[in-house]
Design an enzyme around this catalytic site. Structure first.
Site, PDB file in Angstrom:
ATOM      1  N   PRO A 210       0.815  -1.231   0.136  1.00 17.81           N
ATOM      2  CA  PRO A 210      -0.021  -0.072  -0.042  1.00 17.81           C
ATOM      3  C   PRO A 210       0.661   1.225  -0.054  1.00 17.81           C
ATOM      4  CG  PRO A 210      -0.708  -1.521   1.583  1.00 17.81           C
ATOM      5  CD  PRO A 210       0.446  -2.306   1.339  1.00 17.81           C
ATOM      6  N   CYS A 211       0.553   2.305  -0.762  1.00 20.25           N
ATOM      7  CA  CYS A 211       1.489   3.416  -0.896  1.00 20.25           C
ATOM      8  C   CYS A 211       1.217   4.591  -0.036  1.00 20.25           C
ATOM      9  CB  CYS A 211       1.007   3.881  -2.499  1.00 20.25           C
ATOM     10  SG  CYS A 211      -0.497   4.699  -2.757  1.00 20.25           S
ATOM     11  N   GLN A 212       0.237   4.405   0.638  1.00 17.81           N
ATOM     12  CA  GLN A 212      -0.166   5.710   1.728  1.00 17.81           C
ATOM     13  C   GLN A 212       0.859   5.953   2.663  1.00 17.81           C
ATOM     14  OE1 GLN A 212      -1.971   3.034   1.375  1.00 17.81           O
ATOM     15  NE2 GLN A 212      -4.161   3.398   1.050  1.00 17.81           N
TER      16      GLN A 212
ATOM     17  N   TYR B 135       4.092   5.903   1.875  1.00 15.73           N
ATOM     18  CA  TYR B 135       5.304   6.742   1.020  1.00 15.73           C
ATOM     19  C   TYR B 135       4.538   8.022   0.191  1.00 15.73           C
ATOM     20  CZ  TYR B 135       7.318   2.114   1.503  1.00 15.73           C
ATOM     21  OH  TYR B 135       7.738   1.055   2.290  1.00 15.73           O
ATOM     22  N   SER B 136       3.281   8.077   0.222  1.00 13.21           N
ATOM     23  CA  SER B 136       2.834   9.016  -0.774  1.00 13.21           C
ATOM     24  C   SER B 136       3.086  10.481   0.107  1.00 13.21           C
ATOM     25  CB  SER B 136       1.396   9.026  -0.979  1.00 13.21           C
ATOM     26  OG  SER B 136       0.576   9.219   0.074  1.00 13.21           O
TER      27      SER B 136
END
Length: 419
Positions: free
Chosen positions: A119-121, A123-124
């Site tokens: 899941p990218c949250q 790193y976003s």
């Protein structure tokens, strides 16, 4: 006959990455995904590929027509395929059980490839800006370590790891960049890893969607990253609306929506339209009168001046958000005369203000099917909910988080060459 290359998809989501690899002849041994709705989508798509391979696609279409139930559709699948979608979180407490299930599924087969991105949250850039600790204490920062456990266990020839641009700048508590920590870990496990930023719009996707794509290769060889050729195109975003009936806010159908007579070469070549005469999930959100008035202002401003609406420029009676300093472009039109739309993200599941349909007469945000087309998903791809009742919110979330199949397919072509 060439043997099929086998892969595992970790953090699978709705299966956009898998779709591209399956189109190129890869065999999906297992998908591992924590979200139940996404797992149902993966099973439904697994049923599509299985039935299509047996020239029994009509059974799948009967499901889309609501002539058979989801349980009846799944009953057509062999047990191994039903078990191939593993609805579990990836982590130290669950990995052993997942390994055991994958081992049963693969039998004597080798795993040639592992794909997927956590899941990218964490790193976003948006996620870090919204979190008081800059997401440095988010457990999802360390899921790449768990990814490494699967590399150790299955020793694939290559892996593909996808994530957001923020990965390149995200730092741990010690100040070290996560991308550097990843490269060190993967090298320790036995993989040289190279990465580039790819834009989906360069691969026929009508959307600006930049993602970091890491490719790891077992051994010490370097300089193996493919040279992807950009696809020059004059196609505009208007193509995604062709063949779909016009809708007012709150109207549409979850299931059968017959096409209009309009189509295009792009819809055929991109495999968005692929041989059936209807689609699904072309159902618009209802909107209150205030939002619809704002939508008209935003569309008029774009149509007449090619300018985006700044929230602070609205009449005071229409400004209900307290935050006037950030996200001032929270109302944004999908400009259909451009070659690419702005990035479709999972927030579309919460509201559609950032994805306003360009037709002022329809005066609404885009439907799940229109969002799926912006992501290059084929029209027969059905996004499930948790129960057997479809959910517009669940569909939007899965679509916003997905890897565009057209981008995935181009990656698959190059990975096949390397293997």
């Amino acid at each position: 006959m060439k043997k099929k290359l086998n892969f595992i998809d970790l953090f699978s989501g709705a299966g956009g990455l898998s779709e591209g690899f399956i189109r190129q002849g890869f065999n999906a041994i297992a998908h591992v995904e924590i979200d139940k709705a996404a797992c149902n989508t993966l099973l439904t798509r697994t049923a599509y590929h299985y039935l299509n391979s047996r020239n029994e696609k009509e059974d799948y279409l009967n499901y889309l027509r609501r002539e058979i139930s989801r349980d009846e559709l799944y009953s057509l699948l062999p047990e191994t395929l039903m078990n191939s979608v593993i609805n579990k979180p990836i982590g130290s407490e669950t990995n052993q059980g997942i390994f055991e299930q994958i081992d049963k599924l693969k039998g004597e087969k080798d795993i040639d490839l592992i794909v997927g991105g956590p899941p990218c949250q964490a790193y976003s850039l948006i996620g870090r800006a919204a979190d008081k600790n800059g997401m440095k204490e988010d457990d999802r920062n360390h899921l790449y370590v768990q990814y490494g456990e699967y590399l150790k266990k299955y020793q694939p020839k290559l892996f593909v790891f996808e994530n957001v641009l923020g990965l390149l700048s995200a730092k741990s508590k010690t100040g070290e960049k996560y991308i550097d920590k990843m490269l060190k870990l993967f090298r320790k496990i036995g993989y040289e890893t190279e990465f580039k930023t790819l834009n989906a719009n360069d691969f026929g996707v009508l959307q600006k969607r930049k993602r970091v794509i890491l490719i790891g290769r077992r051994g010490k060889k370097i300089d193996f990253y493919p040279e992807f050729l950009k696809k020059e195109t004059t196609i505009t975003v208007n193509e995604i609306f062709k063949g779909l009936p016009k809708l007012k806010a709150g109207k549409g159908e979850f299931y059968i929506t017959p096409y209009t007579k309009e189509t295009s070469e792009y819809l055929q070549s991109s495999k968005v339209q692929n041989g059936i005469d209807f689609t699904t999930q072309h159902i618009a959100r209802p909107h209150n009168e205030q939002d619809k008035e704002i939508y008209r202002i935003a569309i008029n401003k774009w149509d007449k001046k090619k300018e985006r609406l700044n929230y602070n420029d609205l009449p005071n009676r229409l400004k209900t958000h307290k935050n006037r300093k950030s996200f001032t472009d929270r109302f944004k039109v999908v400009a259909d005369e451009l070659s690419s739309c702005h990035t479709v993200v999972a927030h579309i599941a919460k509201d559609g203000h950032y994805y306003i349909h360009p037709d002022i007469k329809q005066n609404r945000s885009i439907t799940p099917r229109e969002a799926a087309r912006l992501q290059s998903f084929p029209d027969d791809y059905f996004f499930e909910g948790v129960s057997d009742k479809p959910s517009r919110t669940a569909a939007f979330k899965q679509i916003g988080n997905a890897v565009p199949p057209l981008l995935a397919e181009e990656i698959a072509i190059e990975i096949k060459k390397i293997i």
